[in-house]
Scaffold this active site. Sequence first.
Site, mmCIF file in Angstrom:
data_model
loop_
_atom_site.group_PDB
_atom_site.id
_atom_site.type_symbol
_atom_site.label_atom_id
_atom_site.label_comp_id
_atom_site.label_asym_id
_atom_site.label_seq_id
_atom_site.Cartn_x
_atom_site.Cartn_y
_atom_site.Cartn_z
ATOM 1 N N GLU A 98 0.850 -1.314 0.142
ATOM 2 C CA GLU A 98 0.113 -0.083 0.019
ATOM 3 C C GLU A 98 0.815 1.181 -0.142
ATOM 4 O O GLU A 98 1.714 1.257 0.510
ATOM 5 C CB GLU A 98 -0.864 0.176 1.258
ATOM 6 C CG GLU A 98 -1.818 -1.310 1.472
ATOM 7 C CD GLU A 98 -2.441 -1.341 2.643
ATOM 8 O OE1 GLU A 98 -2.751 -0.302 3.205
ATOM 9 O OE2 GLU A 98 -2.499 -2.268 2.962
ATOM 10 N N CYS A 111 3.324 8.267 1.343
ATOM 11 C CA CYS A 111 3.858 7.269 2.150
ATOM 12 C C CYS A 111 4.065 5.887 1.484
ATOM 13 O O CYS A 111 3.095 5.560 0.989
ATOM 14 C CB CYS A 111 2.817 7.061 3.439
ATOM 15 S SG CYS A 111 3.405 5.843 4.507
ATOM 16 N N CYS A 118 5.772 -7.808 7.331
ATOM 17 C CA CYS A 118 6.973 -7.284 8.229
ATOM 18 C C CYS A 118 7.179 -8.327 9.412
ATOM 19 O O CYS A 118 5.957 -9.085 9.680
ATOM 20 C CB CYS A 118 6.511 -5.839 8.923
ATOM 21 S SG CYS A 118 7.702 -4.987 9.985
ATOM 22 N N CYS A 122 5.237 -5.793 15.938
ATOM 23 C CA CYS A 122 4.615 -4.802 16.945
ATOM 24 C C CYS A 122 3.069 -5.175 17.289
ATOM 25 O O CYS A 122 2.552 -5.537 16.046
ATOM 26 C CB CYS A 122 4.755 -3.399 16.409
ATOM 27 S SG CYS A 122 6.460 -2.864 16.162
ATOM 28 N N CYS A 125 0.156 -3.028 15.089
ATOM 29 C CA CYS A 125 0.433 -2.975 13.842
ATOM 30 C C CYS A 125 -0.145 -3.714 12.753
ATOM 31 O O CYS A 125 0.162 -5.044 13.046
ATOM 32 C CB CYS A 125 1.932 -2.554 13.504
ATOM 33 S SG CYS A 125 2.178 -2.156 12.064
ATOM 34 N N CYS A 344 -1.422 1.990 7.176
ATOM 35 C CA CYS A 344 -0.942 0.934 6.227
ATOM 36 C C CYS A 344 -1.085 -0.551 6.816
ATOM 37 O O CYS A 344 -1.001 -0.779 8.062
ATOM 38 C CB CYS A 344 0.669 1.400 5.972
ATOM 39 S SG CYS A 344 0.445 1.960 4.435
HETATM 40 N N1 SAH Z 1 8.741 0.003 10.480
HETATM 41 C C1 SAH Z 1 8.841 1.180 10.399
HETATM 42 C C2 SAH Z 1 7.850 2.028 9.654
HETATM 43 C C3 SAH Z 1 6.589 1.431 9.507
HETATM 44 S S1 SAH Z 1 5.283 1.991 10.632
HETATM 45 C C4 SAH Z 1 8.478 1.766 11.837
HETATM 46 O O1 SAH Z 1 8.104 1.031 12.792
HETATM 47 O O2 SAH Z 1 8.612 2.868 12.339
HETATM 48 C C5 SAH Z 1 5.035 3.596 10.539
HETATM 49 C C6 SAH Z 1 4.562 4.003 12.064
HETATM 50 O O3 SAH Z 1 3.151 3.853 12.003
HETATM 51 C C7 SAH Z 1 5.170 3.541 12.979
HETATM 52 O O4 SAH Z 1 5.825 4.678 14.123
HETATM 53 C C8 SAH Z 1 4.491 2.569 13.703
HETATM 54 O O5 SAH Z 1 4.744 2.296 15.072
HETATM 55 C C9 SAH Z 1 3.088 3.090 13.482
HETATM 56 N N2 SAH Z 1 1.880 2.346 13.586
HETATM 57 C C10 SAH Z 1 1.776 0.941 13.202
HETATM 58 N N3 SAH Z 1 0.393 0.614 13.367
HETATM 59 C C11 SAH Z 1 -0.257 1.609 14.083
HETATM 60 C C12 SAH Z 1 -1.443 1.779 14.480
HETATM 61 N N4 SAH Z 1 -2.430 0.902 14.388
HETATM 62 N N5 SAH Z 1 -1.971 3.053 14.849
HETATM 63 C C13 SAH Z 1 -0.907 4.087 14.910
HETATM 64 N N6 SAH Z 1 0.205 3.978 14.534
HETATM 65 C C14 SAH Z 1 0.623 2.941 14.158
#
Ligand code: SAH
Length: 367
Positions: A98, A111, A118, A122, A125, A344
């Site tokens: 995406e 973005c 991934c 996390c 996520c 995303c």
């Molecule tokens: N892997 C990288 C980049 C991708 S995620 C990273 O972790 O930074 C981009 C941002 O979105 C990161 O800060 C991530 O923690 C956050 N993120 C992921 N899922 C989310 C969610 N459900 N709500 C808000 N932020 C989220």
Amino acid sequence: MTIQATTTPKADLLSMDMAELEAFVKALGEPRFRAQQIFEWMHRGASFSEMTNLSGGLREKLAANAVLYVPRILEKYVSAKDGTVKYLWELYDGENVESVFMRYHHGNTICISTQAGCRMGCAFCASTVGGKVRDLLPSEMLGQVIAAQRDMGERISGIVLMGIGEPLDNYDNVLRFLRLVNHERGLGIGHRHISLSTCGLVDGIDRLAEEGLGITLSVSLHAPTDELRSRIMPVNRKWNVEQLLCATVRYFEKTGRRISFEYTLISGQNDTAEEAAALVAVMRKYIGRAMPIHINLIPVNPIRERSFQASDEGRIRRFAAYLEKNGMTATVRRTLGPDINASCGQLRNQKHQSEKDTDETNIKETE
Ligand code: SAH
């Protein structure tokens, strides 16, 4: 675009830098200046048949020997609220990623995704739900920018690497992408307009500091203590809060570029006065006055696969005010495109789920 399996793999032309492209056209028996023409065309999103200042013979040779891994638009959603556009792409092998096109006062930003899936795990996520399938090629990252710009008919002047995937877990391809996207004969997007977000791969941060790129680094912190961070971000078991924050100071000292910290506020998990105080304490301890501290607060976007809820507005305001009172700058991220699942990983998961549902239906039908 579906690439048929062939015995000799075709060259991934859009991942090549100018020197490699020159060697490639030379091997096809063509003069060097053709490389520049092809480079300019493909970075504008042209197919081989659209490269009209090349001879028909050369275009045929290119089509026989090379491919352009520009993703194809599978689904496109335009937010009725703010004009944010979300793309679900189909890659050459049927994988999906995406991108989100966003309009800001200072220009259009995209973005992009860096991996299909991934493996960082996390807890909040959507991108990590099915694990990592594969790294994206430089051409596939570039292709997201090129295809969106072409589709929108508007220049994209900024990029954030915050889509699906962990950019520093696909280091070499991401670095090549960053150099290609900056090329004056290509998209010419300045490194100052590019942000790379990482969940905290300390070895990657140290490596990146040596590249002399001038991009902005964002670090996804999300929790101030090892106990909490390890619970929601497994990467913390490898590099803990202290190691991560010390790496950001090294990065700043080496590059002179400020780091922005992302902190996703999850109701009842990391958003109380206690965590705000712990955050201030840990920043003081490991960063102190070494660099200015900016924290980007992001209300968590609830995803279907998990039960996390966003903090309420009062709590977010109090959290931000506490950080400000203690010498940091804090912003609450404006949520763009909430009506189109713009965070995303969600569309990709929906696609996978609906494929699974279809498969299950098919099985039932054949039983
Ligand atoms: N892997 C990288 C980049 C991708 S995620 C990273 O972790 O930074 C981009 C941002 O979105 C990161 O800060 C991530 O923690 C956050 N993120 C992921 N899922 C989310 C969610 N459900 N709500 C808000 N932020 C989220």
